[in-house]
Design an enzyme around this catalytic site. Structure first.
Site, PDB file in Angstrom:
ATOM      1  N   HIS A 206       9.925 -10.291 -16.288  1.00  0.00           N
ATOM      2  CA  HIS A 206       8.879 -10.110 -17.303  1.00  0.00           C
ATOM      3  C   HIS A 206       9.394  -9.618 -18.651  1.00  0.00           C
ATOM      4  O   HIS A 206       8.615  -9.544 -19.609  1.00  0.00           O
ATOM      5  CB  HIS A 206       7.809  -9.130 -16.808  1.00  0.00           C
ATOM      6  CG  HIS A 206       8.237  -7.698 -16.864  1.00  0.00           C
ATOM      7  ND1 HIS A 206       9.031  -7.134 -15.913  1.00  0.00           N
ATOM      8  CD2 HIS A 206       7.997  -6.720 -17.778  1.00  0.00           C
ATOM      9  CE1 HIS A 206       9.266  -5.869 -16.226  1.00  0.00           C
ATOM     10  NE2 HIS A 206       8.651  -5.590 -17.364  1.00  0.00           N
TER      11      HIS A 206
HETATM   12  C1  UD1 Z   1       4.792  -3.996 -20.915  1.00  0.00           C
HETATM   13  C2  UD1 Z   1       5.826  -3.038 -21.503  1.00  0.00           C
HETATM   14  C3  UD1 Z   1       7.100  -3.093 -20.677  1.00  0.00           C
HETATM   15  C4  UD1 Z   1       6.824  -2.871 -19.205  1.00  0.00           C
HETATM   16  C5  UD1 Z   1       5.738  -3.810 -18.728  1.00  0.00           C
HETATM   17  C6  UD1 Z   1       5.354  -3.484 -17.310  1.00  0.00           C
HETATM   18  C7  UD1 Z   1       5.727  -2.743 -23.947  1.00  0.00           C
HETATM   19  C8  UD1 Z   1       6.368  -3.077 -25.235  1.00  0.00           C
HETATM   20  N1  UD1 Z   1       6.171  -3.418 -22.866  1.00  0.00           N
HETATM   21  O1  UD1 Z   1       5.323  -5.302 -21.044  1.00  0.00           O
HETATM   22  O2  UD1 Z   1       7.994  -2.077 -21.129  1.00  0.00           O
HETATM   23  O3  UD1 Z   1       8.007  -3.097 -18.492  1.00  0.00           O
HETATM   24  O4  UD1 Z   1       4.573  -3.666 -19.553  1.00  0.00           O
HETATM   25  O5  UD1 Z   1       4.767  -4.572 -16.664  1.00  0.00           O
HETATM   26  O6  UD1 Z   1       4.869  -1.891 -23.897  1.00  0.00           O
HETATM   27  N2  UD1 Z   1      -1.218  -9.846 -20.067  1.00  0.00           N
HETATM   28  C9  UD1 Z   1      -2.282 -10.328 -19.358  1.00  0.00           C
HETATM   29  N3  UD1 Z   1      -2.984  -9.439 -18.590  1.00  0.00           N
HETATM   30  C10 UD1 Z   1      -2.692  -8.121 -18.504  1.00  0.00           C
HETATM   31  C11 UD1 Z   1      -1.608  -7.650 -19.261  1.00  0.00           C
HETATM   32  C12 UD1 Z   1      -0.880  -8.521 -20.034  1.00  0.00           C
HETATM   33  O7  UD1 Z   1      -2.593 -11.513 -19.383  1.00  0.00           O
HETATM   34  O8  UD1 Z   1      -3.372  -7.378 -17.782  1.00  0.00           O
HETATM   35  C13 UD1 Z   1      -0.421 -10.819 -20.865  1.00  0.00           C
HETATM   36  C14 UD1 Z   1      -0.903 -10.983 -22.299  1.00  0.00           C
HETATM   37  O9  UD1 Z   1      -0.728 -12.314 -22.658  1.00  0.00           O
HETATM   38  C15 UD1 Z   1       0.092 -10.120 -23.065  1.00  0.00           C
HETATM   39  C16 UD1 Z   1       1.366 -10.256 -22.242  1.00  0.00           C
HETATM   40  O10 UD1 Z   1       0.933 -10.357 -20.894  1.00  0.00           O
HETATM   41  O11 UD1 Z   1       0.262 -10.554 -24.388  1.00  0.00           O
HETATM   42  C17 UD1 Z   1       2.312  -9.084 -22.389  1.00  0.00           C
HETATM   43  O12 UD1 Z   1       1.635  -7.852 -22.110  1.00  0.00           O
HETATM   44  P1  UD1 Z   1       2.138  -6.494 -22.808  1.00  0.00           P
HETATM   45  O13 UD1 Z   1       1.436  -5.350 -22.214  1.00  0.00           O
HETATM   46  O14 UD1 Z   1       2.117  -6.633 -24.270  1.00  0.00           O
HETATM   47  O15 UD1 Z   1       3.670  -6.436 -22.425  1.00  0.00           O
HETATM   48  P2  UD1 Z   1       4.359  -6.547 -20.999  1.00  0.00           P
HETATM   49  O16 UD1 Z   1       5.265  -7.728 -21.004  1.00  0.00           O
HETATM   50  O17 UD1 Z   1       3.367  -6.438 -19.924  1.00  0.00           O
HETATM   51  N1  UDP Z   2       4.950  -4.106  -8.981  1.00  0.00           N
HETATM   52  C1  UDP Z   2       3.792  -4.352  -8.257  1.00  0.00           C
HETATM   53  N2  UDP Z   2       3.363  -5.645  -8.136  1.00  0.00           N
HETATM   54  C2  UDP Z   2       4.032  -6.697  -8.692  1.00  0.00           C
HETATM   55  C3  UDP Z   2       5.216  -6.423  -9.429  1.00  0.00           C
HETATM   56  C4  UDP Z   2       5.648  -5.109  -9.564  1.00  0.00           C
HETATM   57  O1  UDP Z   2       3.183  -3.432  -7.720  1.00  0.00           O
HETATM   58  O2  UDP Z   2       3.579  -7.839  -8.544  1.00  0.00           O
HETATM   59  C5  UDP Z   2       5.391  -2.710  -9.126  1.00  0.00           C
HETATM   60  C6  UDP Z   2       6.807  -2.446  -8.685  1.00  0.00           C
HETATM   61  O3  UDP Z   2       6.865  -2.205  -7.294  1.00  0.00           O
HETATM   62  C7  UDP Z   2       7.183  -1.244  -9.528  1.00  0.00           C
HETATM   63  C8  UDP Z   2       6.432  -1.475 -10.804  1.00  0.00           C
HETATM   64  O4  UDP Z   2       5.378  -2.394 -10.505  1.00  0.00           O
HETATM   65  O5  UDP Z   2       6.706  -0.047  -8.916  1.00  0.00           O
HETATM   66  C9  UDP Z   2       7.337  -2.064 -11.833  1.00  0.00           C
HETATM   67  O6  UDP Z   2       6.612  -2.522 -12.907  1.00  0.00           O
HETATM   68  P1  UDP Z   2       7.140  -3.638 -13.900  1.00  0.00           P
HETATM   69  O7  UDP Z   2       8.233  -4.426 -13.276  1.00  0.00           O
HETATM   70  O8  UDP Z   2       5.950  -4.349 -14.399  1.00  0.00           O
HETATM   71  O9  UDP Z   2       7.673  -2.755 -15.133  1.00  0.00           O
HETATM   72  P2  UDP Z   2       9.008  -1.945 -15.445  1.00  0.00           P
HETATM   73  O10 UDP Z   2       9.315  -1.063 -14.292  1.00  0.00           O
HETATM   74  O11 UDP Z   2      10.095  -2.941 -15.709  1.00  0.00           O
HETATM   75  O12 UDP Z   2       8.678  -1.209 -16.682  1.00  0.00           O
END
Ligand code: UD1
Ligand code: UDP
Length: 367
Positions: A206
């Site tokens: 991601h």
């Molecule tokens: C964010 C965090 C990242 C973290 C990750 C955990 C920042 C800069 N990044 O990244 O550090 O590792 O969360 O998962 O804060 N979207 C949906 N539904 C949702 C959420 C997101 O469709 O419920 C889609 C949207 O198109 C959005 C994209 O995912 O633009 C990215 O979401 P965003 O929260 O901006 O960043 P993450 O990649 O999730």
């Molecule tokens: N996770 C989850 N379901 C998923 C993918 C990840 O519950 O489908 C959990 C995972 O076990 C971990 C956390 O989400 O505890 C990690 O989140 P993510 O990879 O989104 O973000 P990061 O840790 O890189 O910030």
């Protein structure tokens, strides 16, 4: 004493769950929970509140997805309003997301003390949005809870006062201990997906650097596709990655080889991790959980913040430059992982949350 906790993204719900449990046992502490709404899909947010029995947020700001500036700015404004209303003693922020940074800035501007859980992690890659969030948050915080010795060293290197820094361990390890057994009892994901223990590879992707760069996205997904010749690959698909695969016209083809599934709840994820033969990921949390369950991990990045796992031999970095590098890096992992002895107390032995709560209450005596 009033502690205002700010969460917004999936990993923060898991981290906050561990600390909320500990806070709940202190009658003198009132916790106010604020959800920024950064993650909002049912399977990116609600499922964690239900499974981990997290209280309903006192404030749901409903911010949603925007560019970095717009998202962080909207959060900042909305959090400020809540802080003015609540006047907490502490604002507690987690990790390195835009919700973390917005919470820290809103608090510090109002002269409210900030405590940062998971302080001091560095990739030394300033192109990562998370790196900027971490550095800025650490430099606003009054209490920095570092998960590892490497994180403490990074903070020392940046000249942050020793008195503010506490090596407490990793709250995600607390969560893994709390919920690992529950996952075995409650999750039926393996049966549901027709998987057998040790007979599949689990992958998650991601990071913006991997999803927003078409060449890297293609390298990762073509590499994983090649791996399916040897072992099935299961991949819970983050919405950012789904959108990127769609944009590049890859989703349909990739879905023919990989077992792409919707994001799963934490208990199902733990079960998938525990039983995987190997994990390939760019997630911070998943790298550590692989280690907690002693599953070898390939990290599809140039660098990691969890350097001790690479040093111990449980994690290997494979930069996703092209499909053969990804496929060969993963396949090598099946035959050539060797790990050294794990030092005692690494990641805090499951006591991180109680140490954090102790330090927050202790520190308030001097205020
Ligand atoms: C964010 C965090 C990242 C973290 C990750 C955990 C920042 C800069 N990044 O990244 O550090 O590792 O969360 O998962 O804060 N979207 C949906 N539904 C949702 C959420 C997101 O469709 O419920 C889609 C949207 O198109 C959005 C994209 O995912 O633009 C990215 O979401 P965003 O929260 O901006 O960043 P993450 O990649 O999730
Ligand atoms: N996770 C989850 N379901 C998923 C993918 C990840 O519950 O489908 C959990 C995972 O076990 C971990 C956390 O989400 O505890 C990690 O989140 P993510 O990879 O989104 O973000 P990061 O840790 O890189 O910030």
């Amino acid at each position: 004493m009033k502690i205002l906790t700010i969460v917004g993204a999936r990993p923060q719900f898991i981290k906050a769950a561990a600390i909320s449990r500990s806070l709940n046992s202190h009658l003198e502490i009132q916790e106010v929970l604020v959800h920024t709404g950064q993650h909002y899909d049912e399977n990116m947010s609600d499922v964690f509140f239900q499974e981990l029995e997290i209280a309903t947020p006192n404030y749901h700001l409903g911010i949603g997805s925007y560019t970095h500036g717009a998202q962080t700015g909207r959060m900042l404004e909305a959090i400020e309003q809540v802080l003015l209303q609540e006047s907490p003693d502490w604002v507690l922020v987690y990790g390195d997301t835009n919700s973390t940074l917005a919470g820290a800035i809103a608090a510090v501007k109002l002269h409210i003390s900030v405590a940062h859980v998971e302080a001091g992690l560095r990739s030394f890659n300033r192109r990562m949005p998370e790196e900027i969030n971490r550095v800025l948050t650490d430099h606003t915080a009054d209490l920095l809870f570092a998960p590892t010795a490497a994180a403490v060293a990074n903070l020392n290197q940046e000249g942050i006062s020793q008195q503010k820094i506490h090596l407490v361990g990793d709250v995600m390890y607390d969560a893994a201990l709390d919920y690992g057994v529950k996952a075995e009892q409650k999750s039926s994901i393996l049966e549901h997906l027709g998987l057998s223990s040790q007979k599949y590879l689990l992958a998650t992707i991601h990071r913006a650097e991997n999803t927003d760069n078409p060449a890297r996205l293609r390298a990762i997904f073509m590499g994983l596709t090649a791996v399916t010749q040897n072992i099935p690959v299961v991949l819970p698909l983050h919405p950012r990655t789904r959108a990127a695969l769609l944009r590049e016209g890859l989703l349909e083809d990739v879905g023919k080889s990989l077992q792409l599934i919707e994001p799963v709840g934490y208990l199902d994820m733990v079960m998938l991790e525990k039983n995987a033969r190997l994990i390939a990921t760019d997630s911070g949390g998943v790298q550590k959980e692989a280690f907690f369950y002693r599953v070898p991990c390939i990290t599809l990045r140039e660098e990691t913040e969890w350097v001790e796992l690479v040093e111990l031999g449980w994690n290997r970095l494979v930069p996703p430059l092209d499909a053969p590098t990804v496929a060969n890096g993963i396949l090598d992992g099946f035959v050539s992982f060797s790990s050294s002895e794990v030092p005692d107390g690494l990641y805090g032995g499951g006591l991180a949350a109680s140490k954090i709560v102790h330090l927050l209450t202790k520190d308030s005596i001097w205020k």
